[in-house]
Each structure stands twice: as structure tokens, then as C-alpha cells.
Design an enzyme around this catalytic site. Structure first.
Site: not given
Lengths: 460, 460, 460
Positions: C10, C15, C22, C421
Site C-alpha cells: 500500500a 523516495r 514503487k 535503377a
């Protein structure tokens, strides 16, 4: 009463095998001597003077603003270098003088600030900075009696008990200015090199009980750079320090060991850096932008929500929500507005892209301005160079450049215009027009069969 | 009396999960067994014989010149392997015989030289190489009595006191040739595998007081490679060794941990190598040249003052002051004279560039020769392949090839000639002429509007 | 009686400086919480419930199938979180309940299985997982009396003797379900944060002698991720673990420290991975294939005997004996049959290449199908986008597309056909025919001279 600092940077560093001074080699994008001078200034020193050797212009050029230099023409030792600096400084008798080697890029302002504070709080004539080294072999050991230093004993002169001492001197000292010049003048050069050494001055002061010591430094912080191996180690350590700071600020790194961020770079929380990313010079990256893997960004400003990967970006201004790569090369003067895209095998130079415009594949766009919402087909080239001069290409808004269009500059393509694939556009194209340069397609039936017969008859 | 060496390389190394012998896997660009054989030869040995297993052609091919092999057809153990080699060697009764495993690429000639010297100075029948391991778990401990070895005790047979012993045997021995064949013949194969083991010969000699030991080796140096993880560790260690040598010689490395330099490469003081640089095979780099990041250079000679980055270079000869990349691919037969440049998204093959010529962007140049001072426009392609054969393109001096020029080989462009952008050049172009193949540009006004109406009526 | 697990996830992790939880940050390509939930499931747990915070949709999305979530709306501490989960679980009085933090991605099923087994074998109400930390600073020390835990003492409350204890608690517990809800209900929130803490429940049980401990965990395994630096360390550790497994299975890695293999990738013995290789998502590589250096392969299947280097490959199906790169970009929908080749500066998208077909250089091929044995010349572009829609290009078998051919889709090139070409092909080409779109080459002699005169007169 002020604090003045002498940084000793006259030695060449022969083990670098270079004509340049060892202190100008780079650590995280800045010269070694820059780091030392910056730490000294940041520690609250009033004046910094760097002693450079003969031909020390490279060192001078490497210094931050506000740092002076003095030339020690002959290499007569560290005490002679300090004397040379003191002569240039004028009267220092009321001052505190910090003397520090110029080859330890990892030294921090905190360590120096603490050394200066400890010196100021005490009454010693000199306060040494020391480090406690797990393996002190090779370093001068600090011999203490109470809180005073009796002397520094070099490895070769140390007895067994002294060799056990882990506290070592790191060539960084704070002196009372009063009497320093005289003490330096008193020491001799009766040694193999015929040089004047600063430790002899310390010894003289220590014999009178005038030397204190602060065991403040991390051994790595005071490690001088004498070899390329030490330089690489210093660079790695600085990289760890810089990366740790950015990670603490919210930057994600896939593999910090292979992320190379110069000290001059500015990042934002939410930036993601993949392995093999090099951010150099005057570069900034906005939040939620993702850089790498295997990307160089130099002297460029990148906005938010961008993705730049497998690319080389130099001197570019990139707004928000921009996609670059894989395999793009952006050169100086590239301006990309919001939501633009430069894709795969695309090179851009001195060109602005308006909002939402895209150059997805295999193009060279130089010296051009592109409006908003335009799409540049694969294989487009601005023929900006006629062998003599560079010319500009101007492309309007909502333009559709067909694949393999040659834009022979100077040329202008109006808003909403089209060019046909494979066209060489030498004349301006009006708004909303389609410009084509093309012959009609001809077909030779049975060609494969004829070739096969021919090849056979030729014995292929 | 000569010194002869037996290198044991008959084992497959099942943990490599490969059909190839484990000793042919590469370390710093050379096979493991090459490193061992080279160290043995460099230690002053007169003859080297490598014992290979059945189907050991891959090992034979991996050896330096001058090294013989003998096949041990059945895997009957190390003593049997040594016996096989001795039989091939003929009379060794007056010789010294070094026996060493073939899977320790980090072993140095110095260590072996020292072992041989210690053996020669002593009077032992056998001298063991040992290492002092911080963690000896799993290794055979060396039991000494005075300066003699009483035995080697394997982990499982060791008592607690013996397990504390940190000196371990590393399967490397020097024997007096006299009597060695007989001792080997005497040992049995009364063990689970039914094999003949060399340590049993050591035990026999040790019981007679005939074994000495030299605790000379760094544990890492004698680490055998049995797994891919050990192989990677050996490669990293060799890389550190090679990089340390080049750094000591004046090479700058941004991040030595990610610089991969084969043992065969030759560098110069002042070379700068960025991270992700791979230098392979027969490659050399001159002073002040800068390679990387993210670049492979293989079998190529690079001069001084060059910059090669984000590129792949193979089989190229590069003179001085040359710029390559970012994103160039140079293939074998590329010759670049002084001050030439191959830029972004350019591939070159079997082509020479004369002094000062440039191919800056998005080109494929194969089977061509380009004179001096020529500029090849972006998007130029040499159409060297007609579906059957490759043909050559010849471009003179000071030529200006316009962007997107197709040079349909065989074709020749004279000095000072020009080609117009977007031209297909099928016929030779005279000196100083401009050749163009192009229609006239046509314009359809109001095309955007018509398309929009059309799109609308189609319900787009 | 079953085993049920509560994973606590939770907390936001301030940080990380992110709006996301995270536990959704990636480790080896999978979210942190995924790893924890997978280890718990793999340990033989019958039910897993993850406690997420307010707005925990990102955590929910990151979980493996079969894992439930419950929302802890207010952050009232770990005991409150456990209570919330228990309430959602219904009656657990006959069950064993594992409680574990959601931020330790390196935890292994083995460690948890062992913890559960030890708990089952004993008669404790709670069994703690502990680790023996070389440096326990900052962790709660485990105070044992005999085989029972008397308590956990936090750093700040520990006396000197307790600080010496190296066994530390790692916030992972197994409980008897019976009475757990009541114990949790009894603890208070009389602390600074006003939160309910799980360790208080442990303390209550410990005071009654009901807590055992298993010192099973490697300290690294139980390291929570609170910062980007810890995330990078966890990622590196997981990378080492994954790479070690693949190396044991017979994969060669040039430098495992710079090889990035997601947990979802499947490799084969004999695969070779060079430095800077990233294998991501649903990717597999067959034996004897070589990837890297500096390559990303994502969501792609690669067969045997392939070489892929300096390239980016996404969503591709690659058969056997295929060569890709250097500098290729393969995008989703690329299908390459056996012995095909995509070379240098080539981008492929939504295109199939039949057996033996090659696109060697500087091409963009999108929305196309190419038959077998065809050769696509350098500079070929499928003009698949007309500004409104994408169209398809169909190329037959044994076709020879000349350099710089624009294939304006929709267009079809028959078997054995050729294009000249520099041609723009807008109409279908019949089998065996040659299609050309070209003007005739014109030559202006003396052009260089005229330009030079002109330049001079303009003062250039």
C-alpha cells in the site's frame, strides 16, 4: 583575515604518457583541476591560485572563472611551488592558507570546509588533512602525540610499529599565514632530486608542536590521479556520485554503471536512462522522457515525454512528446517542436520542424525549415550544397513530400503541397499543388529470359 | 637436458553444454588453450605437447604454431593422458617435464618460469604449483612437513584441521623425467570412474619425500574454466589485464569495464577509447585517434588523429585525420586516405577514397575507386551488381556527385565532373562535364483540394 | 487447512519521486510486485491477496493472474493493512497466514517454502523470517531465548550488546490464523504516526513465548526497494541471477554485466550474447544464434544459426540462418524465412521475406510481401503511404529490384521481373519483364569551367 588557497598543479604526470598536464584530463566531462578548484571555492575560500608548470596554458583554460594562476617555471618541488604562489599573493600574514594538490578530483567541499573549521577552532600553525587507509602501504604515516602531530614518516623510513599506522597524510594542509613564508624559506633541498619539499616545512613546524591533524577524508576522495587507470577509477567514482544524486532526485537508471552523465547536465524526476546513455555538456532532459539505450545527447535541451534511443543528438532543441530514433543523427541547429518525430536513418542539421511534422525514414534534411503537420517521405534529401555554397529549403504546413524527393535548394514548397515520389524538385511549388518530375514507366517483356540466354552464351 | 611440457586438454567440459571442447572458447579473442600454450612457451619450455580428446581437431586448430598434439582416444584419466604424451615424446629421462591443465587461460609465464626455476634449484622429484586461497573449499589441501609435501588431501577426506589449510593444489606439476613413466605405470585405477589419476603419482612420490611445492600462483590465475560463468569471469579478468597494460602505455579509456580489446590489437599512447568499443583481430590504432562509443573495429589499421564512433569497421585501412560515423559501416577492402570522411548511414565496401574525399550521408559505395577531393552527395549508390556480376565504378578527382545519383557500373566519372541530383548515370562522364538524367518538373495546381474532395467522396 | 498470503503493497515509496507506486517499477522486465507475488505462489500458497493503497490500479495491473487485491484506503500502518486483508479473506482460523512486504523482488520461493515448512514443523503461533546481516545497522535485531524469539529491538532502542546482534527481522512472518485477527485488534496506535504496526503483534505473541524464527534469508534477497539506487541494485542482482541460469544452460555471454535478459525470455544452449544486448518481453532465440553487440530484441522469435547485431528488432518472426544488421530496424509484422538477410540501414515493417531473399542496404520496406530468392537493391522504398492510407506491395520470386526503385503501392512485381535503377514503379510489372522509368542521360561538357568562371565573377 581571509582564507586563501594554493592548488599545486605544476607536475606533468609522466605516467599519463601525454604532452598535456595530467590535471586537464576529464572526469565526468570536466577537467580534474576544475573539480579541485570548484571544491576549494565552494568550501568558502576567498582566493584561489593555481600553480602551473611551464606551458601551463592548458591548465589555465581548464579552470573555473575567478581562479588565478601563477607559473612555476622550474620544477623545484612543492615547497618552491607554494613559495611561488605566496609571492604572487602578496601579504598573507593575517590569512589562513590552504595548500592542496590539483590532481584529486574527488575531494569535496565538505571535507575542506571541515578542515578549515577545525584549523580555525584550534591553535596549531598547521593542520593536516589525513585519511585512514585500510591499506596504508606507500603512504606517509602520521605520528601523533596527544592531539598533535609529531611527524610524518615515509614508508621507507618507517619501523614496523609505524607501518601499522593507518592514518596517512594526503598532501593537503592549512597554515597560518604568519611565518609561513619564512618557514618555507628555511627548508633545504638536500635530497636526491635537489627539490624543496612541503613535508619538510611540516616537519619543522611539527618539531615545535605546531601541527594538528584532521582525520576527515575518505581515502578515495583524496586519491591523486597519476595514471590512466587511476583516472578511469576517479571517473567511475564521480559517475557513481553523480548518478546516486540523480537517482535520489527521482531519475530511473537501467544500469547506473553504464550511464554517463556529465556534471553539467540537468535532469528531472521521472527521467528514464537506459544503459549506454551519454549525456554531455549543456544538456537538460524534462520529466517522463526516456533516453537510450546507446545514445549520446550533447549540448541539447530535451523536453518532457520524449523518447530518444539509439541516436546521436548534438546542439538540438527538442520540445515535448518528441520521438527520435532508432538510428537518428541530429546535428547543431535542429529545432523540433512538440509531437514531432525523426525516425530511422535520418540526419537533421540546422533545420526546424513545426509541430507534428515527421521525418520517419532514410532522409537527410539540412538547412531547412518545415512547417506544422508535414510528412517527409522516406529517402528525401535536401540538396543544400551545390559544391560552393549551402542553400535553404523552405517547406510549408501540411506538406506531403513523396518518397525519394530531391529538394534542390534554394527551393520553397507551399502549404498543403505534394511532391511525387522520385522527383527532383528544382523550382518552387505552389500552395496545394502537386509537383512531379518523372518519365513514364516502360516495360520490356521477356527480359529475364533474354538475360538468362545472354548469361549462358557468355559462360556465366 | 631440456624442459618439455604436457598440456592436458582432453576433457570436453560438459557444463559448457557444447559439442566443442571447452578449451577452444575465446578469452579476449583467443582460445583458452592458446593462452595456456603461449604462457608455457613463453616460460622457456623447449617442447609443448597438448593432449586432446577424440575429435580434437578444434583444439588443434586453436593452438599457436609450434605446438604438437597427441590424441588420448579414451578418457582414462589425467595420468593416462600424461602417459600418452610421454609415449609420444620419446625418451624424457634426462628432461624436466611440466604438466599443466589446458583450461586456465589466466596462467602467466612468470608463474611457470618461477615454478621451473624453483624445481631446478631443488632436488625434488616433483614440484607442485600451489595457490593460497582465501576460501579453499573444494580444493585439495597441501599437507607440508618442513619444505616437503607429505600429500594432497581432497575436501571429502580432510579432517577439520586440514580443512583450515589455505594452500591448495592447482593440478600443475614439474617432474624429473627419470622414473616418471615408471611411477605413472605403477598407479592403479581402483576408483569409481576406473580412471588413472595424476595425484596418485604425486602421492606415491610424496610418500618417499620426493615432492616440493611452490606457493606461487594467484588463485584467479589458476582458475580452470568449466562453466560459461567461469569463462565470462576469465574474460573479464583478461580484459582488466589487457586494459591495464594499455592504460599504463598511455591509452585513455572512458570506462575500462566496457572496453573490449583483443590480445592481438596494437594501440598507441594518446588513443582514446569510449565505452562499448570492441577492437578485434589484427587491428591497430595510431596516436590521438578516438574510437567509440559503441564501435567495432576488426582487422583494420587506423592512423593518427582519426575519429570513429557509432560505427562498424571491418578489414579497412584508414590513414590519418579521418572521420567515420556516426552510423557508418566499413567492410573489407575499404581504403581511406588522409582527411577523408565517411559520415552518417554510409556503407563502403572494396572502395578506395583519395585524399580529402567525402561521403557524408546515406550512401552505398561498393567496388569503386574515388580520387582526391571529391564529394559524394547524399543518397548516392553504386549499382555494382546486375544480378549476375559485380562491376566497378571509377570516380576521378574533384568530382561532385549530386544527391541520389545512381552510378550504374561499370561506369567512369572524369575529373572535375558533376552529376545532377537524382540522375541515373549509365554512361561514362567526361572530365569537367555535367551529366544529368532528369525529366522536367510539372506542376498540377489545386491537387490538395481535389484529393480532399476525392477522399471525402470515398468516405475516408 | 490452507496457506494464505498477504502481500503488503500500500505504500507509495516517496523516495522514488513518482506518482506511481514503487512496487510497479520494473526489475528484469517485470514489476517488483510481480516478482513477490510469483515467489509466494511458487512457494505453494493457496491464495494470495495484495493490499494496495488508494488508486492502486497500477499495482493491480502489475500482478500475475490469480492474485487478488484489497484496497487499504487510509495509510494506517502494516497491522491495519493485514487486518484489511484478513477481513477480505473471510475465516482464516484454520489456516496458515504468510505476511510479506511487496517491495522485495529478489525473495525466492525456496526461502518462503522453507519458512512455511519450519513453521508447520513447529508449534509457534508466529515464525519470523530473519537474515544474518554482516552490517545490521538500522535493522531490528532479533532477541532469542533458546529457540524462541523474545522480541525485536529497533536500532534506536538497542543497547550495545543488542547492537552486536547480526540476526535481523525482515518484515516477513507466518502466523497461525487462529487468534491472529484478535491479536491484531488488540494492538494500539499510540505512536507518532498514529498507525498500527505489525511488529506490535509480534511483540505481543513473543511475550507469551509464541514466536519462532528461521534465519534463512540472504540479506540481499529481502532488501526492500525504497529508492532508485536500490531499484538499480535489485535489477543488477536479478540480472546476475537470470544470466547465471542461462550460462549454466549453455549460453555464452561476452560480458554478463552488460547483457539484459528479461525473465520472460527463452534461450537455448549455444546462443551467444554480446555486450549491450537487450532481450525483452516474449522473445526466444534458437541455438547457435548470435545477438549483439548493442542490439534490442523485443517480442520476437529468432531461430537457429542467426546473426543479429547493432540492430533493433521488435515483433518479428525470424527463421533459421538469417542475418540482420549492422544497423537494421525490424518493426512488428516482420517475417523472415530461412537464409534471408536484412542488411545495413534497412527498416522493415509488416513485411514477409521468402526464403533466401535479401534487402542488403539503405531501404525502407513496409506493408509488403517478398517471394523467395529476390534481391532488393540499395535505396529501395515502398511508398506505402499516400497521405491517407497505407497500401501493399507484392514482389514475386527471384525478382531483382534495381537500386533506388520507388514501389508506389498498391503495386505488384511478377516473378523473375526486373526494375531499372532509379525507377518510380507505379504500375504492376509482368513476370520476367524489365520495368524502367527513366529519361536519357544528357551531358553538358565544360560545365566545371563555366561554374568556376561564374563563381569567380560572383566573388565566391
Amino acid at each position: 583575515m581571509s582564507v586563501r588557497a594554493i592548488v599545486l598543479a605544476a607536475g606533468k604526470g609522466t605516467r599519463m604518457r601525454s604532452d598535456r598536464s595530467k590535471v586537464v584530463f576529464p572526469v565526468a566531462g570536466r577537467p580534474i583541476i576544475w573539480w579541485v578548484a570548484a571544491a576549494v571555492m565552494d568550501a568558502g575560500v576567498d582566493e584561489v591560485i593555481v600553480v602551473v608548470g611551464h606551458g601551463g596554458e592548458d591548465v589555465e583554460a581548464a579552470l573555473p572563472d575567478g581562479v588565478m594562476t601563477v607559473v612555476q617555471d622550474q620544477q623545484l618541488g612543492t615547497a618552491h611551488a607554494a613559495t611561488t604562489a605566496l609571492a604572487a599573493m602578496g601579504d598573507t600574514s593575517d590569512d589562513t592558507v590552504l595548500v592542496i594538490p590539483g590532481d584529486s578530483p574527488l575531494i569535496t567541499a565538505d571535507t575542506l570546509r571541515n578542515l578549515l573549521a577545525e584549523h580555525a577552532d584550534g591553535d596549531a600553525r598547521c593542520t593536516l588533512l589525513t585519511a585512514v587507509a585500510p591499506d596504508p602501504t606507500g603512504y606517509g604515516r602520521v605520528i601523533r602525540v596527544g592531539d598533535r602531530v609529531r611527524g610524518i614518516v615515509e614508508e621507507d623510513d618507517a619501523d614496523e610499529a609505524q607501518r601499522e599506522i593507518q592514518e596517512v597524510a594526503v598532501s593537503t594542509y592549512v597554515f597560518e599565514g604568519a611565518g609561513l613564508v619564512e618557514t618555507l624559506a628555511d627548508i633545504g633541498n638536500d635530497n636526491e632530486q635537489g627539490e624543496y619539499y612541503l613535508p619538510d616545512a611540516i616537519a619543522a613546524m611539527a618539531s615545535e608542536g605546531g601541527v594538528a591533524a584532521v582525520a576527515g577524508a575518505d581515502p578515495q576522495e583524496v586519491q591523486g590521479v597519476n595514471t590512466h587507470e587511476q583516472l578511469a577509477a576517479a571517473d567511475a567514482a564521480m559517475r557513481r556520485r553523480i548518478n546516486a544524486e540523480w537517482m535520489e532526485a527521482g531519475v530511473w537508471m537501467q544500469d547506473p554503471a553504464s550511464v554517463y552523465v556529465d556534471a553539467s547536465v540537468r535532469l528531472t524526476a521521472g527521467v528514464r536512462l537506459y544503459s549506454g546513455t551519454h549525456l554531455e555538456g549543456d544538456t537538460s532532459v524534462g520529466s517522463d522522457s526516456e533516453i537510450g539505450p546507446n545514445t549520446v545527447v550533447r549540448d541539447s535541451q530535451i523536453g518532457s515525454g520524449c523518447k530518444v534511443w539509439f541516436s546521436v543528438v548534438r546542439g538540438a532543441e527538442i520540445a515535448d512528446g518528441v520521438e527520435i530514433g532508432p538510428y537518428a543523427s541530429l546535428r547543431p541547429g535542429t529545432l523540433m517542436a512538440d509531437s514531432t518525430k525523426v525516425g530511422t536513418f535520418v540526419e537533421i542539421k540546422a533545420t526546424s520542424l513545426g509541430k507534428g511534422s515527421k521525418v520517419p525514414h532514410l532522409s537527410y534534411i539540412g538547412d531547412a525549415s518545415i512547417g506544422e503537420g508535414s510528412n517527409i517521405g522516406a529517402g528525401t534529401i535536401t540538396c543544400n550544397y551545390d559544391g560552393f555554397k549551402k542553400h535553404r529549403t523552405v517547406i510549408g504546413d501540411r506538406v506531403f513530400i513523396g518518397s525519394d524527393t530531391m529538394l534542390v535548394a534554394p527551393v520553397e514548397i507551399g502549404d498543403d503541397a505534394y511532391t511525387g515520389a522520385g522527383s527532383v524538385i528544382t523550382k518552387d511549388v505552389a500552395e496545394g499543388a502537386l509537383a512531379v518530375e518523372r518519365s513514364s514507366q516502360k516495360e520490356l517483356p521477356g527480359y529475364a529470359e533474354r538475360r538468362a540466354r545472354l548469361a549462358e552464351s557468355e559462360g556465366e
